[in-house]
Each structure stands twice: as C-alpha cells, then as structure tokens.
Design an enzyme around this catalytic site. Structure first.
Site, PDB file in Angstrom:
ATOM      1  N   SER A 117      60.284  22.372  16.007  1.00  0.00           N
ATOM      2  CA  SER A 117      60.351  22.447  17.413  1.00  0.00           C
ATOM      3  C   SER A 117      61.122  23.689  18.067  1.00  0.00           C
ATOM      4  CB  SER A 117      61.563  21.401  17.916  1.00  0.00           C
ATOM      5  OG  SER A 117      61.419  20.185  17.637  1.00  0.00           O
ATOM      6  N   HIS A 138      52.845  21.728  16.974  1.00  0.00           N
ATOM      7  CA  HIS A 138      54.133  20.866  17.615  1.00  0.00           C
ATOM      8  C   HIS A 138      53.403  19.529  18.172  1.00  0.00           C
ATOM      9  CE1 HIS A 138      57.613  21.189  20.187  1.00  0.00           C
ATOM     10  NE2 HIS A 138      57.818  20.069  19.408  1.00  0.00           N
ATOM     11  N   GLU A 150      51.150  21.293  21.092  1.00  0.00           N
ATOM     12  CA  GLU A 150      51.506  22.904  21.473  1.00  0.00           C
ATOM     13  C   GLU A 150      51.133  23.520  19.948  1.00  0.00           C
ATOM     14  OE1 GLU A 150      55.655  23.404  22.052  1.00  0.00           O
ATOM     15  OE2 GLU A 150      55.116  24.765  23.938  1.00  0.00           O
TER      16      GLU A 150
HETATM   17  N1  LIG Z   1      61.662  13.778  16.665  1.00  0.00           N
HETATM   18  C1  LIG Z   1      60.986  14.516  17.612  1.00  0.00           C
HETATM   19  O1  LIG Z   1      61.087  13.971  18.674  1.00  0.00           O
HETATM   20  C2  LIG Z   1      60.473  15.749  17.338  1.00  0.00           C
HETATM   21  C3  LIG Z   1      59.414  16.065  18.079  1.00  0.00           C
HETATM   22  C4  LIG Z   1      58.850  17.256  17.853  1.00  0.00           C
HETATM   23  C5  LIG Z   1      59.028  17.971  16.914  1.00  0.00           C
HETATM   24  N2  LIG Z   1      59.914  17.520  15.735  1.00  0.00           N
HETATM   25  C6  LIG Z   1      60.182  18.412  14.593  1.00  0.00           C
HETATM   26  O2  LIG Z   1      59.518  17.596  13.540  1.00  0.00           O
HETATM   27  C7  LIG Z   1      59.986  18.046  12.483  1.00  0.00           C
HETATM   28  C8  LIG Z   1      60.692  16.533  11.798  1.00  0.00           C
HETATM   29  O3  LIG Z   1      61.476  15.987  12.621  1.00  0.00           O
HETATM   30  P1  LIG Z   1      61.792  14.346  12.480  1.00  0.00           P
HETATM   31  O4  LIG Z   1      62.186  14.068  13.831  1.00  0.00           O
HETATM   32  O5  LIG Z   1      60.403  13.729  12.275  1.00  0.00           O
HETATM   33  O6  LIG Z   1      62.792  14.400  11.378  1.00  0.00           O
HETATM   34  P2  LIG Z   1      63.243  13.161  10.310  1.00  0.00           P
HETATM   35  O7  LIG Z   1      64.591  13.343   9.964  1.00  0.00           O
HETATM   36  O8  LIG Z   1      62.904  11.882  11.026  1.00  0.00           O
HETATM   37  O9  LIG Z   1      62.260  13.547   9.048  1.00  0.00           O
HETATM   38  C9  LIG Z   1      62.559  14.581   8.200  1.00  0.00           C
HETATM   39  C10 LIG Z   1      61.987  13.993   6.665  1.00  0.00           C
HETATM   40  O10 LIG Z   1      61.790  15.334   6.113  1.00  0.00           O
HETATM   41  C11 LIG Z   1      62.171  14.801   4.847  1.00  0.00           C
HETATM   42  N3  LIG Z   1      62.434  16.184   4.171  1.00  0.00           N
HETATM   43  C12 LIG Z   1      63.558  16.804   4.134  1.00  0.00           C
HETATM   44  N4  LIG Z   1      63.478  17.725   3.211  1.00  0.00           N
HETATM   45  C13 LIG Z   1      62.296  17.843   2.657  1.00  0.00           C
HETATM   46  C14 LIG Z   1      61.794  18.509   1.465  1.00  0.00           C
HETATM   47  N5  LIG Z   1      62.162  19.650   1.109  1.00  0.00           N
HETATM   48  N6  LIG Z   1      60.456  18.156   1.144  1.00  0.00           N
HETATM   49  C15 LIG Z   1      59.869  16.846   1.598  1.00  0.00           C
HETATM   50  N7  LIG Z   1      60.335  16.075   2.706  1.00  0.00           N
HETATM   51  C16 LIG Z   1      61.595  16.529   3.037  1.00  0.00           C
HETATM   52  C17 LIG Z   1      63.353  13.747   4.880  1.00  0.00           C
HETATM   53  O11 LIG Z   1      63.467  13.256   3.977  1.00  0.00           O
HETATM   54  C18 LIG Z   1      63.154  13.065   6.220  1.00  0.00           C
HETATM   55  O12 LIG Z   1      62.370  11.869   5.755  1.00  0.00           O
HETATM   56  C19 LIG Z   1      61.291  18.892  12.649  1.00  0.00           C
HETATM   57  O13 LIG Z   1      60.779  19.997  12.688  1.00  0.00           O
HETATM   58  C20 LIG Z   1      61.629  18.486  14.157  1.00  0.00           C
HETATM   59  O14 LIG Z   1      62.123  19.714  14.718  1.00  0.00           O
HETATM   60  C21 LIG Z   1      60.473  16.319  16.034  1.00  0.00           C
END
Ligand SMILES: NC(=O)c1ccc[n+]([C@@H]2O[C@H](COP(=O)([O-])OP(=O)(O)OC[C@H]3O[C@@H](n4cnc5c(N)ncnc54)[C@H](O)[C@@H]3O)[C@@H](O)[C@H]2O)c1
Length: 292
Positions: A117, A138, A150
C-alpha cells in the site's frame, strides 16, 4: 495452464489467490505461518460459496478453483511461476528480504509484483537483479469484489512488464489503472489526507464522528464516511501511510492529526480493537471524547 505464486495468505493474499484460481491460474499460496494458510483456505471456501449463492458462480466451480490453489510454507514453490504476487505484511524489511529471495528462486523471466500500500516499488525493485520486472499490483479489499487494480510502475519497471500486468489484471475481470511510483501512489495519496482532515474535524470539535461521516455519505455520495473507513482500514495503518506521505513528499499538509497519533498510542486502532470513532460517537461523546 499459467502458474502464479501468492506470498502471504492474509486478508489480501487469500483474495488474490481466489481471483487468480477463478481465472484458471494454478496458484501456489505461500505463508510462513501455517495457521494463516488454514484460515485462508477456509475464507476462500466461504467466499466461493457466497458467489454460488448469489448466482455469480456455477455450483460445481468451487471444487475446481480450490483444487488449483496449493497452500504451503516453502518459498521454493515460486520456481515454476510466471507471476509472483507478494502480499506479505506491510513491513519494508520483510518485503526487501522476500524480494531478494524471490529474485533468486523465481524463473528469470517471471514478473515479481507487490501488493504493497505504501512501500516504494522502486526500492523493492532495487533489491533484485530484475528491477525491470518488478511492479506494484495494488488490489483493493475485498479482492474478489473490488474492481480496481492500481498498477504501479517503479523507476525501472519496463513497458513490457507494465503491459503484461495490465493485461493480466483485465483477464481477472478487474480494471487496472497505471500510476507512477510516488509515495502513496494515487489511492492513498488522495484518500488519506481526506481521512486525516476528518480526524482534525473531530479533534477540533467541528462535529461529531457520525455527523462528519453523514456529511460525506449524503453530501458527497461516498458509500462510507471517512471515519468509518479509517476504523475499517485500522488507525495504525492510516498513521503509517500518513507518515510515508509526510516523509516522502516532505510537505506538512500530510502531517498526521495529533488525535490519530494519540488514539494509536492508546491502542485504539479501529474495528480490530473495538475502539473506534463510532463507538465514541454512539456513546454521545462525539468529538469531545477525542479532543487532544
Ligand atoms: N488489508 C487491506 O485492506 C490492504 C489493501 C491493499 C493492500 N494491502 C497490502 O497488502 C499486503 C498484505 O496485507 P494484509 O492486510 O493481507 O496483511 P495480513 O497481515 O492480513 O497478512 C500478511 C500475511 O503475510 C504473512 N507473512 C509475513 N511475512 C512473511 C514472509 N516472509 N513469507 C511469507 N508470508 C509472510 C503473514 O503470516 C500473514 O499471514 C500489505 O502490503 C498491505 O499493505 C492491504
């Protein structure tokens, strides 16, 4: 069949794997935490069932889609992927280390995309020997529902990589929009200042949280008010993105509202902690409770 790998099986990763598999990709879903993989599989199953109930997916489709998703903890699964979408935790150190590994393990012609993000795609790309093939993809939450992707071009991202990712996003039924790699891209650079201003309004007692959200919903036709949206995103995440904008663009117009800092310091992070703007609003304390 095209092969993809999704790294991180949390909120976003399970949705990205779902959509890829629904569009005939064979998907390795990798997470370092086994419980996250179990949870992701259960979530995908529930969301597929919902699509069947709504009539947007044939009843026999979920079995095939689930069969194309292969959960696991080993990054080696990227060895035969032509597209890797990284959706691991929003932590620069985690992403940089992951991309160094992905670069070593994935086929030389594979595209490495990040769902970040707020972390610079250029910086992520520079950790690899293939910055021309590193790009931002994104997706929005919830991924199976939201139309936008995006597509973020880093400083070195090639035209060919951008064209391939735009095409892939369209083939997933999404609408891709190409943007350049600057802090917050477009989505968060426009959204977060609005949320921040709404928090300043609460802090200054301009109106209650409910009143502010009502103005934006009924007056501007937003489906959700900015404070309810902040609660949903997580106030810690909002603060982190504002810090990226403030630092990266060097302009005080992005300074986070002191009330936002105070709530995060107190552990009031939004819906995830049950301490959010509307909880206070519903108690009738409105802006007063939050005045700094
Ligand atoms: N949640 C949202 O609304 C949203 C929207 C757009 C983008 N994002 C982006 O998406 C990405 C993920 O966000 P999320 O909300 O799904 O996070 P989340 O915390 O729900 O999930 C992240 C996952 O990554 C895993 N993880 C961490 N380190 C790791 C590694 N080295 N190898 C493998 N797995 C690993 C964790 O165990 C976890 O299950 C982030 O970069 C976030 O900025 C999130």
């Amino acid at each position: 069949m095209s092969r993809a790998a999704v790294i991180g099986a949390g909120t976003m990763g399970n949705g990205i794997a779902h959509v890829l598999a629904q569009h005939e990709w064979d998907v390795a879903l990798v997470d370092s935490a086994p419980p996250a993989l179990e949870q992701a599989t259960a979530t995908i199953r529930t969301n597929l069932d919902r699509q069947v109930k709504k009539g947007t997916l044939p009843a026999e489709a979920p079995a095939g889609i689930l069969g194309r998703i292969h959960p696991g903890t080993d990054l080696e699964a990227v060895r035969d992927a032509s597209l890797v979408v990284e959706a691991a935790s929003e932590n620069p150190a985690v992403k940089f280390a992951l991309f160094e590994q992905l670069d070593r393990l994935a086929p030389p012609d594979a595209i490495l995309a990040s769902n970040t993000s707020s972390i610079s795609i250029t910086e992520i790309g520079s950790r690899t020997r293939r910055p021309g093939q590193v790009i931002g993809m994104h997706f929005m939450n919830p991924v199976p529902v939201m139309q936008l992707v995006e597509v973020i071009r880093g400083h070195a991202t090639s035209d060919a990589t951008t064209a391939a990712v735009m095409k892939t996003a369209r083939s997933l039924g999404k609408t891709p929009v190409e943007v350049s790699d600057y802090p917050g891209f477009v989505s968060n650079r426009v959204l977060l200042p609005m949320i921040n201003e709404a928090i300043f309004c609460v802090m200054e007692g301009v109106a209650t949280p409910d009143a502010i959200d009502t103005v934006m919903k009924l007056g501007m036709a937003h489906p959700m008010g900015p404070l309810a949206l902040a609660d949903l995103i997580g106030l810690d995440v909002c603060l982190a993105i504002l810090e990226v904008l403030h630092r990266g663009l060097g302009d005080d117009k992005y300074r986070p509202a002191p009330l936002l800092r105070r709530m995060v310091a107190a552990g009031d992070l939004g819906r995830q902690t049950g301490k959010d703007f509307h909880e206070y609003g519903a108690k009738g304390e409105g802006g007063k409770a939050k005045r700094a």
